[in-house]
Write a protein that holds these residues in place. Structure first.
Motif, PDB file in Angstrom:
ATOM      1  N   TRP A   1      -7.755  48.805 -77.228  1.00  0.00           N
ATOM      2  CA  TRP A   1      -7.339  47.734 -76.319  1.00  0.00           C
ATOM      3  C   TRP A   1      -7.366  46.405 -77.061  1.00  0.00           C
ATOM      4  O   TRP A   1      -8.053  46.250 -78.082  1.00  0.00           O
ATOM      5  CB  TRP A   1      -8.246  47.697 -75.085  1.00  0.00           C
ATOM      6  N   ASN A   2      -6.620  45.437 -76.562  1.00  0.00           N
ATOM      7  CA  ASN A   2      -6.674  44.078 -77.120  1.00  0.00           C
ATOM      8  C   ASN A   2      -7.040  43.060 -76.065  1.00  0.00           C
ATOM      9  O   ASN A   2      -6.926  41.842 -76.282  1.00  0.00           O
ATOM     10  CB  ASN A   2      -5.351  43.715 -77.804  1.00  0.00           C
ATOM     11  N   ALA A   3      -7.486  43.559 -74.889  1.00  0.00           N
ATOM     12  CA  ALA A   3      -8.007  42.692 -73.825  1.00  0.00           C
ATOM     13  C   ALA A   3      -8.944  43.521 -72.971  1.00  0.00           C
ATOM     14  O   ALA A   3      -8.855  44.753 -72.937  1.00  0.00           O
ATOM     15  CB  ALA A   3      -6.868  42.132 -72.974  1.00  0.00           C
ATOM     16  N   SER A   4      -9.842  42.838 -72.255  1.00  0.00           N
ATOM     17  CA  SER A   4     -10.829  43.581 -71.462  1.00  0.00           C
ATOM     18  C   SER A   4     -11.282  42.773 -70.264  1.00  0.00           C
ATOM     19  O   SER A   4     -11.385  41.539 -70.337  1.00  0.00           O
ATOM     20  CB  SER A   4     -12.040  43.929 -72.335  1.00  0.00           C
ATOM     21  N   THR A   5     -11.555  43.473 -69.187  1.00  0.00           N
ATOM     22  CA  THR A   5     -12.144  42.812 -68.017  1.00  0.00           C
ATOM     23  C   THR A   5     -13.623  42.507 -68.246  1.00  0.00           C
ATOM     24  O   THR A   5     -14.205  41.687 -67.526  1.00  0.00           O
ATOM     25  CB  THR A   5     -12.043  43.715 -66.778  1.00  0.00           C
ATOM     26  N   GLY A   6     -14.229  43.192 -69.197  1.00  0.00           N
ATOM     27  CA  GLY A   6     -15.664  42.994 -69.443  1.00  0.00           C
ATOM     28  C   GLY A   6     -16.551  43.779 -68.498  1.00  0.00           C
ATOM     29  O   GLY A   6     -17.773  43.594 -68.490  1.00  0.00           O
ATOM     30  N   ASP A   7     -15.951  44.686 -67.705  1.00  0.00           N
ATOM     31  CA  ASP A   7     -16.776  45.428 -66.752  1.00  0.00           C
ATOM     32  C   ASP A   7     -17.636  46.505 -67.426  1.00  0.00           C
ATOM     33  O   ASP A   7     -18.494  47.116 -66.777  1.00  0.00           O
ATOM     34  CB  ASP A   7     -15.931  46.037 -65.626  1.00  0.00           C
ATOM     35  N   ALA A   8     -17.429  46.712 -68.730  1.00  0.00           N
ATOM     36  CA  ALA A   8     -18.293  47.665 -69.437  1.00  0.00           C
ATOM     37  C   ALA A   8     -19.685  47.099 -69.671  1.00  0.00           C
ATOM     38  O   ALA A   8     -20.612  47.839 -70.009  1.00  0.00           O
ATOM     39  CB  ALA A   8     -17.666  48.047 -70.776  1.00  0.00           C
ATOM     40  N   SER A   9     -19.851  45.792 -69.494  1.00  0.00           N
ATOM     41  CA  SER A   9     -21.146  45.157 -69.774  1.00  0.00           C
ATOM     42  C   SER A   9     -22.192  45.464 -68.708  1.00  0.00           C
ATOM     43  O   SER A   9     -23.382  45.243 -68.917  1.00  0.00           O
ATOM     44  CB  SER A   9     -20.973  43.643 -69.880  1.00  0.00           C
TER      45      SER A   9
ATOM     46  N   LYS B   1     -11.625  36.080 -65.021  1.00  0.00           N
ATOM     47  CA  LYS B   1     -11.539  35.193 -66.187  1.00  0.00           C
ATOM     48  C   LYS B   1     -11.306  35.996 -67.460  1.00  0.00           C
ATOM     49  O   LYS B   1     -10.443  35.650 -68.279  1.00  0.00           O
ATOM     50  CB  LYS B   1     -12.820  34.385 -66.304  1.00  0.00           C
ATOM     51  N   ASN B   2     -12.081  37.078 -67.634  1.00  0.00           N
ATOM     52  CA  ASN B   2     -11.928  37.917 -68.823  1.00  0.00           C
ATOM     53  C   ASN B   2     -10.563  38.602 -68.848  1.00  0.00           C
ATOM     54  O   ASN B   2      -9.894  38.655 -69.882  1.00  0.00           O
ATOM     55  CB  ASN B   2     -13.016  38.998 -68.866  1.00  0.00           C
ATOM     56  N   GLY B   3     -10.178  39.155 -67.710  1.00  0.00           N
ATOM     57  CA  GLY B   3      -8.963  39.961 -67.642  1.00  0.00           C
ATOM     58  C   GLY B   3      -7.690  39.167 -67.783  1.00  0.00           C
ATOM     59  O   GLY B   3      -6.632  39.746 -68.073  1.00  0.00           O
ATOM     60  N   THR B   4      -7.727  37.851 -67.558  1.00  0.00           N
ATOM     61  CA  THR B   4      -6.516  37.017 -67.628  1.00  0.00           C
ATOM     62  C   THR B   4      -6.506  36.117 -68.864  1.00  0.00           C
ATOM     63  O   THR B   4      -5.707  35.186 -68.946  1.00  0.00           O
ATOM     64  CB  THR B   4      -6.401  36.144 -66.368  1.00  0.00           C
ATOM     65  N   ALA B   5      -7.376  36.402 -69.842  1.00  0.00           N
ATOM     66  CA  ALA B   5      -7.528  35.509 -70.996  1.00  0.00           C
ATOM     67  C   ALA B   5      -6.511  35.747 -72.099  1.00  0.00           C
ATOM     68  O   ALA B   5      -6.356  34.919 -72.999  1.00  0.00           O
ATOM     69  CB  ALA B   5      -8.943  35.661 -71.569  1.00  0.00           C
ATOM     70  N   SER B   6      -5.804  36.861 -72.079  1.00  0.00           N
ATOM     71  CA  SER B   6      -4.902  37.194 -73.186  1.00  0.00           C
ATOM     72  C   SER B   6      -3.562  36.477 -73.054  1.00  0.00           C
ATOM     73  O   SER B   6      -3.042  36.276 -71.951  1.00  0.00           O
ATOM     74  CB  SER B   6      -4.667  38.701 -73.228  1.00  0.00           C
TER      75      SER B   6
END
Length: 470
Positions: free
Chosen positions: A394-402, A413-418
């Motif tokens: 992947w080259n973008a992430s929602t960050g929900d793995a954290s 915010k994470n998911g719309t940063a690319s």
């Protein structure tokens, strides 16, 4: 003269008497040994004290007796001699090494199939004796007929000591055939090998280990085609079942890696499903006319019907391994592909074929795999493509793995940063990721407003590959 002659005779007589007296004194005061028994018995393998066999030593101390017992082997039945010496006299004592203890053992009952060669030893456990033993039936028994019988087992040792015990034997006529589970049709690329027994288990009502034979003589792994493989499973009673499965050998055409292109495309990808949230995600995707890709596992089987539902709606189903257990799947290349084959067959049961799109747990760049197999990711990244698969990072992430229940605002915010032209977003589909479902509409709306199209992965899709670190 007569008187003088008498004196001489008397003197000689006195000398003789004195000499005899001295001789008798020495005779009756010579040291001698008296034994307790004429023959001593020693229990086999027991230690013995040769001095203890002496009752008394006359006119001397027992400590002055020299004993030679080197000829006695107390580990073997038989007759032996011990030599005792005191002064200039030698005495021999006969000893016998004997076994007076009967064998001891435990008995077990048997449950066997008709036709089994039953030996009396089969009933015996924990047999103990000091000598060699023989085991026998006390009499002949009808062990060639089905039924339940009482038998007497006799154990004898070298000294003819005997112990008898009774056991029960149940002889069953087994006519039930064994079965195989895990059988499936197989697909393999030209030039690759097949583990025909992978995932296959034999079951039988009486035999815990039925014998499996595979006849793959018809299969030509170097030529494209469809071939029959015959599986034969046989139990110890001779009951047999046969199964025929197909092996399809296909051309090795790896999916090519694809770079960025000028089109604005978002590839939403969801790992770890299906789950209790899958239906909600599908409803949101329907609402926004967006397509996505689901990299599924075998951990949510009760929701497997949603795999077919997602496929029927035009979404792509990819493979994320069956167990998602890092220690298990990254133990070896073989372990990984065994697991991948298992999830492939599970998905095939839902959508009719094995997908060729995969995602490594942790991504190709994961370093956790180092703990289990050094260098495995470097091998797998190449080998999956050699086998006709393609992997997607992947080259973008929602960050929900954290973590679970990450704040919706943070996920948006994470998911719309690319700002890339082609964006592959990592998200997760598990019951614990409810905030991911809540953030999904805003993420979709953001990119659609910027002119992006949401597509599912296909052979022409952007193929992000992260740097391999193991």
């Amino acid at each position: 003269m007569k008187k003088q002659k008498k004196k001489i005779i008397m003197g000689i007589g006195i000398i003789v008497v004195i000499g005899m007296g001295i001789g008798l004194f020495y005779f009756f005061n010579q040291p001698s040994i008296v034994f307790k028994k004429s023959v001593e018995k020693i229990e086999i393998n027991d230690d013995f004290d040769a001095k203890s066999f002496i009752k008394e030593v006359k006119h001397h101390s027992i400590d002055d007796v020299k004993i030679n017992s080197s000829k006695v082997d107390n580990h073997r039945l038989g007759q032996y001699t011990i030599e005792y010496q005191i002064g200039d006299k030698t005495y021999n004592l006969d000893v016998e090494v004997v076994d007076t203890k009967a064998p001891t053992f435990d008995i077990k009952d048997l449950d066997v199939d008709l036709g089994t060669n039953v030996k009396p030893e089969d009933f015996i456990t924990n047999l103990k004796d000091e000598t060699k033993t023989t085991v026998a039936f006390k009499e002949e028994y009808p062990l060639n007929k089905a039924g339940e019988y009482k038998v007497i087992i006799v154990v004898s040792d070298e000294a003819n000591n005997q112990t008898e015990k009774e056991a029960t034997i149940k002889i069953v006529k087994d006519e039930e055939k064994p079965t195989l589970t895990g059988l499936k049709d197989l697909t393999v690329e030209v030039g690759h090998k097949i583990n025909y027994l992978s995932g296959i288990k034999a079951k039988d009502n009486r035999d815990p280990e039925p014998k499996i034979e595979v006849n793959s003589k018809q299969v030509n792994l170097s030529k494209v085609g469809t071939y029959d493989v015959i599986y034969t499973v046989t139990d110890k009673a001779g009951n047999q079942n046969k199964y025929t499965k197909k092996v399809t050998v296909v051309e090795n055409k790896p999916i090519q890696s694809v770079g960025q292109n000028g089109n604005k495309i978002v590839y939403l990808t969801f790992d770890d499903g299906p789950s209790a949230n899958t239906a909600k995600i599908l409803n949101i995707l329907d609402k926004y006319n967006a397509k996505a890709t689901f990299f599924v596992t075998g951990n949510g089987k009760k929701y497997n019907y949603l795999i077919k539902q997602a496929h029927d709606k035009g979404h792509t189903i990819g493979l994320h391994t069956y167990t998602h257990n890092y220690k298990q799947i990254y133990a070896s290349t073989t372990a990984y592909f065994n697991d991948l084959d298992k999830i492939g067959q599970m998905v095939k049961g839902q959508i009719g074929f094995v997908p060729k799109y995969i995602r490594f747990p942790g991504g190709a760049s994961n370093t956790v795999s180092r703990h289990y197999c050094k260098g495995i990711m470097s091998t797998l990244a190449k080998e999956v493509q050699n086998r006709g698969y393609q992997y997607y990072d992947w080259n973008a992430s929602t960050g929900d793995a954290s973590g679970n229940n990450v704040a919706v605002s943070q996920l948006i915010k994470n998911g719309t940063a690319s700002h890339s032209q082609n964006i592959m977003i990592l998200a997760h589909d598990t019951a614990a990721k409810s905030t991911t479902v809540q953030a999904l509409p805003k993420i979709i709306e953001h990119y659609q407003a910027l002119g992006y199209t949401f597509k599912a992965i296909d052979d022409s899709s952007f193929t992000p590959h992260q740097h391999v670190n193991n």
